[in-house]
Design a protein around this motif. Sequence first.
Motif, PDB file in Angstrom:
ATOM      1  N   LYS A  94       6.480  67.247 -29.065  1.00 23.87           N
ATOM      2  CA  LYS A  94       6.138  65.848 -28.775  1.00 23.87           C
ATOM      3  C   LYS A  94       4.826  65.710 -28.003  1.00 23.87           C
ATOM      4  CE  LYS A  94      10.272  64.441 -30.168  1.00 23.87           C
ATOM      5  NZ  LYS A  94      10.497  63.487 -31.250  1.00 23.87           N
ATOM      6  N   LEU A  95       4.316  66.824 -27.495  1.00 26.10           N
ATOM      7  CA  LEU A  95       3.100  66.779 -26.676  1.00 26.10           C
ATOM      8  C   LEU A  95       2.060  67.720 -27.261  1.00 26.10           C
ATOM      9  CD1 LEU A  95       4.820  67.189 -23.195  1.00 26.10           C
ATOM     10  CD2 LEU A  95       3.541  65.146 -23.892  1.00 26.10           C
ATOM     11  N   GLU A  96       0.803  67.447 -26.967  1.00 24.19           N
ATOM     12  CA  GLU A  96      -0.225  68.394 -27.375  1.00 24.19           C
ATOM     13  C   GLU A  96      -0.674  69.178 -26.157  1.00 24.19           C
ATOM     14  OE1 GLU A  96      -4.431  68.449 -29.643  1.00 24.19           O
ATOM     15  OE2 GLU A  96      -3.214  66.643 -29.882  1.00 24.19           O
ATOM     16  N   PHE A  97      -0.313  70.449 -26.111  1.00 24.03           N
ATOM     17  CA  PHE A  97      -0.640  71.263 -24.944  1.00 24.03           C
ATOM     18  C   PHE A  97      -2.085  71.754 -24.998  1.00 24.03           C
ATOM     19  CE2 PHE A  97       4.046  72.591 -24.261  1.00 24.03           C
ATOM     20  CZ  PHE A  97       4.237  71.491 -23.448  1.00 24.03           C
ATOM     21  N   ALA A  98      -2.692  71.904 -23.815  1.00 22.67           N
ATOM     22  CA  ALA A  98      -4.040  72.460 -23.717  1.00 22.67           C
ATOM     23  C   ALA A  98      -3.970  73.939 -24.073  1.00 22.67           C
ATOM     24  CB  ALA A  98      -4.584  72.272 -22.305  1.00 22.67           C
ATOM     25  N   PHE A  99      -4.570  74.290 -25.216  1.00 21.01           N
ATOM     26  CA  PHE A  99      -4.498  75.664 -25.712  1.00 21.01           C
ATOM     27  C   PHE A  99      -5.831  76.032 -26.324  1.00 21.01           C
ATOM     28  CE2 PHE A  99      -3.611  78.971 -28.803  1.00 21.01           C
ATOM     29  CZ  PHE A  99      -2.667  79.770 -28.185  1.00 21.01           C
ATOM     30  N   ASP A 100      -6.361  77.175 -25.948  1.00 20.33           N
ATOM     31  CA  ASP A 100      -7.611  77.657 -26.522  1.00 20.33           C
ATOM     32  C   ASP A 100      -7.293  78.794 -27.492  1.00 20.33           C
ATOM     33  OD1 ASP A 100     -10.810  77.893 -25.968  1.00 20.33           O
ATOM     34  OD2 ASP A 100      -9.922  79.881 -26.295  1.00 20.33           O
ATOM     35  N   ASP A 101      -7.986  78.800 -28.647  1.00 19.92           N
ATOM     36  CA  ASP A 101      -7.691  79.798 -29.679  1.00 19.92           C
ATOM     37  C   ASP A 101      -7.793  81.225 -29.134  1.00 19.92           C
ATOM     38  OD1 ASP A 101      -7.304  77.718 -31.340  1.00 19.92           O
ATOM     39  OD2 ASP A 101      -9.104  78.017 -32.555  1.00 19.92           O
ATOM     40  N   HIS A 102      -8.682  81.450 -28.183  1.00 19.56           N
ATOM     41  CA  HIS A 102      -8.858  82.801 -27.647  1.00 19.56           C
ATOM     42  C   HIS A 102      -8.148  83.010 -26.314  1.00 19.56           C
ATOM     43  CE1 HIS A 102     -12.275  82.561 -30.491  1.00 19.56           C
ATOM     44  NE2 HIS A 102     -11.870  83.788 -30.744  1.00 19.56           N
ATOM     45  N   TYR A 103      -8.245  82.031 -25.424  1.00 23.93           N
ATOM     46  CA  TYR A 103      -7.699  82.212 -24.073  1.00 23.93           C
ATOM     47  C   TYR A 103      -6.217  81.841 -23.961  1.00 23.93           C
ATOM     48  CZ  TYR A 103     -12.534  82.796 -22.561  1.00 23.93           C
ATOM     49  OH  TYR A 103     -13.807  83.246 -22.409  1.00 23.93           O
ATOM     50  N   GLY A 104      -5.692  81.178 -24.970  1.00 22.72           N
ATOM     51  CA  GLY A 104      -4.281  80.805 -24.912  1.00 22.72           C
ATOM     52  C   GLY A 104      -4.063  79.533 -24.104  1.00 22.72           C
ATOM     53  N   TYR A 105      -2.920  79.446 -23.425  1.00 23.44           N
ATOM     54  CA  TYR A 105      -2.591  78.238 -22.656  1.00 23.44           C
ATOM     55  C   TYR A 105      -3.534  78.118 -21.467  1.00 23.44           C
ATOM     56  CZ  TYR A 105       1.581  77.972 -25.500  1.00 23.44           C
ATOM     57  OH  TYR A 105       2.441  77.863 -26.573  1.00 23.44           O
ATOM     58  N   LEU A 106      -4.119  76.938 -21.311  1.00 21.70           N
ATOM     59  CA  LEU A 106      -5.092  76.718 -20.239  1.00 21.70           C
ATOM     60  C   LEU A 106      -4.377  76.155 -19.006  1.00 21.70           C
ATOM     61  CD1 LEU A 106      -7.939  75.178 -22.424  1.00 21.70           C
ATOM     62  CD2 LEU A 106      -7.672  77.554 -21.676  1.00 21.70           C
ATOM     63  N   THR A 107      -4.700  76.719 -17.868  1.00 18.25           N
ATOM     64  CA  THR A 107      -4.008  76.343 -16.628  1.00 18.25           C
ATOM     65  C   THR A 107      -5.025  76.010 -15.532  1.00 18.25           C
ATOM     66  OG1 THR A 107      -3.971  78.684 -16.043  1.00 18.25           O
ATOM     67  CG2 THR A 107      -1.995  77.797 -17.069  1.00 18.25           C
ATOM     68  N   ALA A 108      -4.577  75.297 -14.512  1.00 20.30           N
ATOM     69  CA  ALA A 108      -5.483  74.895 -13.422  1.00 20.30           C
ATOM     70  C   ALA A 108      -6.025  76.113 -12.682  1.00 20.30           C
ATOM     71  CB  ALA A 108      -4.754  73.963 -12.460  1.00 20.30           C
ATOM     72  N   CYS A 109      -5.184  77.095 -12.458  1.00 20.83           N
ATOM     73  CA  CYS A 109      -5.654  78.299 -11.778  1.00 20.83           C
ATOM     74  C   CYS A 109      -5.865  79.406 -12.808  1.00 20.83           C
ATOM     75  CB  CYS A 109      -4.640  78.741 -10.722  1.00 20.83           C
ATOM     76  SG  CYS A 109      -5.280  80.081  -9.701  1.00 20.83           S
ATOM     77  N   PRO A 110      -7.049  80.043 -12.793  1.00 17.40           N
ATOM     78  CA  PRO A 110      -7.314  81.089 -13.781  1.00 17.40           C
ATOM     79  C   PRO A 110      -6.361  82.289 -13.700  1.00 17.40           C
ATOM     80  CG  PRO A 110      -9.357  80.400 -12.712  1.00 17.40           C
ATOM     81  CD  PRO A 110      -8.230  79.760 -11.963  1.00 17.40           C
ATOM     82  N   THR A 111      -5.613  82.400 -12.609  1.00 13.39           N
ATOM     83  CA  THR A 111      -4.653  83.508 -12.500  1.00 13.39           C
ATOM     84  C   THR A 111      -3.426  83.282 -13.392  1.00 13.39           C
ATOM     85  OG1 THR A 111      -3.671  82.437 -10.588  1.00 13.39           O
ATOM     86  CG2 THR A 111      -5.260  84.176 -10.138  1.00 13.39           C
ATOM     87  N   ASN A 112      -3.307  82.088 -14.006  1.00 10.70           N
ATOM     88  CA  ASN A 112      -2.150  81.801 -14.865  1.00 10.70           C
ATOM     89  C   ASN A 112      -2.496  81.661 -16.347  1.00 10.70           C
ATOM     90  OD1 ASN A 112      -0.196  81.647 -12.798  1.00 10.70           O
ATOM     91  ND2 ASN A 112      -0.942  79.616 -12.243  1.00 10.70           N
ATOM     92  N   ILE A 113      -3.788  81.719 -16.659  1.00  6.87           N
ATOM     93  CA  ILE A 113      -4.243  81.455 -18.022  1.00  6.87           C
ATOM     94  C   ILE A 113      -3.677  82.468 -19.022  1.00  6.87           C
ATOM     95  CG2 ILE A 113      -6.336  82.846 -17.770  1.00  6.87           C
ATOM     96  CD1 ILE A 113      -7.847  80.749 -19.374  1.00  6.87           C
ATOM     97  N   GLY A 114      -3.588  82.075 -20.283  1.00  6.10           N
ATOM     98  CA  GLY A 114      -3.085  82.968 -21.334  1.00  6.10           C
ATOM     99  C   GLY A 114      -1.666  82.596 -21.697  1.00  6.10           C
ATOM    100  N   THR A 115      -0.718  83.349 -21.162  1.00  2.00           N
ATOM    101  CA  THR A 115       0.688  83.034 -21.411  1.00  2.00           C
ATOM    102  C   THR A 115       1.184  81.943 -20.471  1.00  2.00           C
ATOM    103  OG1 THR A 115       1.319  84.723 -19.816  1.00  2.00           O
ATOM    104  CG2 THR A 115       1.256  85.388 -22.124  1.00  2.00           C
ATOM    105  N   GLY A 116       0.537  81.805 -19.312  1.00  2.59           N
ATOM    106  CA  GLY A 116       1.041  80.870 -18.293  1.00  2.59           C
ATOM    107  C   GLY A 116       2.382  81.333 -17.747  1.00  2.59           C
ATOM    108  N   LEU A 117       2.687  82.600 -17.959  1.00  9.44           N
ATOM    109  CA  LEU A 117       4.030  83.108 -17.643  1.00  9.44           C
ATOM    110  C   LEU A 117       4.050  83.946 -16.372  1.00  9.44           C
ATOM    111  CD1 LEU A 117       6.524  84.664 -20.137  1.00  9.44           C
ATOM    112  CD2 LEU A 117       5.975  85.890 -18.058  1.00  9.44           C
TER     113      LEU A 117
END
Lengths: 179, 357
Positions: free
Chosen positions: B148-171
């Motif tokens: 239902k939502l369009e998540f911020a996702f980059d083809d190379h970097y994956g899920y985009l997050t406010a802090c770069p320590t969470n980018i990619g999987t956000g996991l």
Amino acid sequence: MLCEECRQNEATIHIIKQSDGKQAELNLCEQCARKKEELEVSFEPQFSLHKLFASMLNQSIRDSRRAQQAVDTQCPSCGLTFSQFSQIGRLGCSDCFKAFEEQLKPLLRRIHAGCTHPGKVPQKIRGRVKAVREIDQLKEDLKVKISNEEFEEAVVLRDRIKALEEDIRLVQTDGGEKN
Amino acid sequence: MKQVQFSMSRWMQGSGPDSEIAISSRVRLARNIRGYTFPCLAADSETEAVKNKISSIVAGIDDFSDFNYWSMDTLTELEKRALVEKHLVSPFLAAESKHGSLLLRNDEAVSIMANEEDHLRIQAILPGLQLEEAWREASRYDDLLENKLEFAFDDHYGYLTACPTNIGTGLRASVMLHLPALVFTRQINRLPGALSQVGLAVRGLYGEGTEIIGNLVQVSNQVTLGQSEEEIISNLFSIIRQVIEQEQGARQMLLDKQRAKLADKAWRAFGLLKYAQLISSQEAIQLLSDLRMGYDLGLIKGVSRQLLNELLVLIRPACLQLLAGRELNESERDIERPLQIKKALERRHNQESAGKI
């Protein structure tokens, strides 16, 4: 995250100190943590992860020859400047990554296991991302073929890359998949 | 609107694989919605719009019918802090978020936070060592929201997050471990160094000195980019399994050599928890650790793993005040704490006599 003491090594020890019902966090590398233990220094309260991260980033900016250019970059969508980002340690929107890509890449390499995400992709864009990942792999293979002077195989790879890029372009203009 | 109460969370059940050492397993995913400024930089109206968007989307999905919804500004400080103590919301959401909200599944195993550091934080927390199961739970709700939502996702970097320590999987995946034998034999000192070599972080609860309170340690992944979710989870899992085996070995060694001392320690802890009139939270955590070790080694009866987990939470300041039904200062809490511990022990005793357990 870098060690708050030496600012040289990766902080791998996170000490949560509890006193009078309050909690404070200290992030250290193994060596510094050991030193702390020996000295039994009492830790200061109020550590902020973001300030830490920001200070680590400032260090890498100072180190960078592109320092001047780095400070001047601004995200066209949210208006965050790179110098502001290095103060707060947080990005403002999803377009910040493209705006600050040059400065962020060395940092991401240092704190992560690589610069590309091989994992989960939202269902809606799975087709496109699969093609993008395949293109990346083919480009790597292409470099190898060229350096080995295996030109016939290189041509096959080049054509495959072109076809995939065309597929992605068509999907995007059709509006079947949106970014 | 439902009130926040001191209820049993699923992770407290004390079941699950390796639950004699692994208390709980947690996975959280960071997600942002494309087209909206991230919460820390967003205007008030924008964070409010994100909150409303999420609540209206969720209202239309049947899979969320077993969730309770709270806008964080409708909760008291005490309720918010109690949710943090139960590991159901992040300290940031409780203290700092603008237009934050919480969706909590009835069994309290899944929490979905809005306007945390990222627009969405999806968390699953389960008892024992169940990292893969927690990842599947979190991912399932991620899929539902992503429809239902369009998540911020980059083809190379994956899920985009406010802090770069969470980018990619956000996991971020973590396991809470109870390691009394590794602490006792001082093997614990080698743990942070060894784990940092493989990209994991260790967090302990420390008191005035450098000793870990309650022998509780949390191990989590640092890397979120460059590895798939499955790789992150399986790396963490296999390392945790090794730590568990070391703890089991150390426990067996202690049991062989110092059985009487361990039994004494556990029974003394039981006695103090039952009869002491003033107990600080730090003392309670340590006593519960001694009691837990005695229970795990079969040296003491009359408690259960579920009760030990419940006690570990109810002795915390905010939960204690919620149970007491009024605000208490620190010295009042030290009086209230043993009363609530006694009540919990009696409940267990009554259930046992009634043949329920």
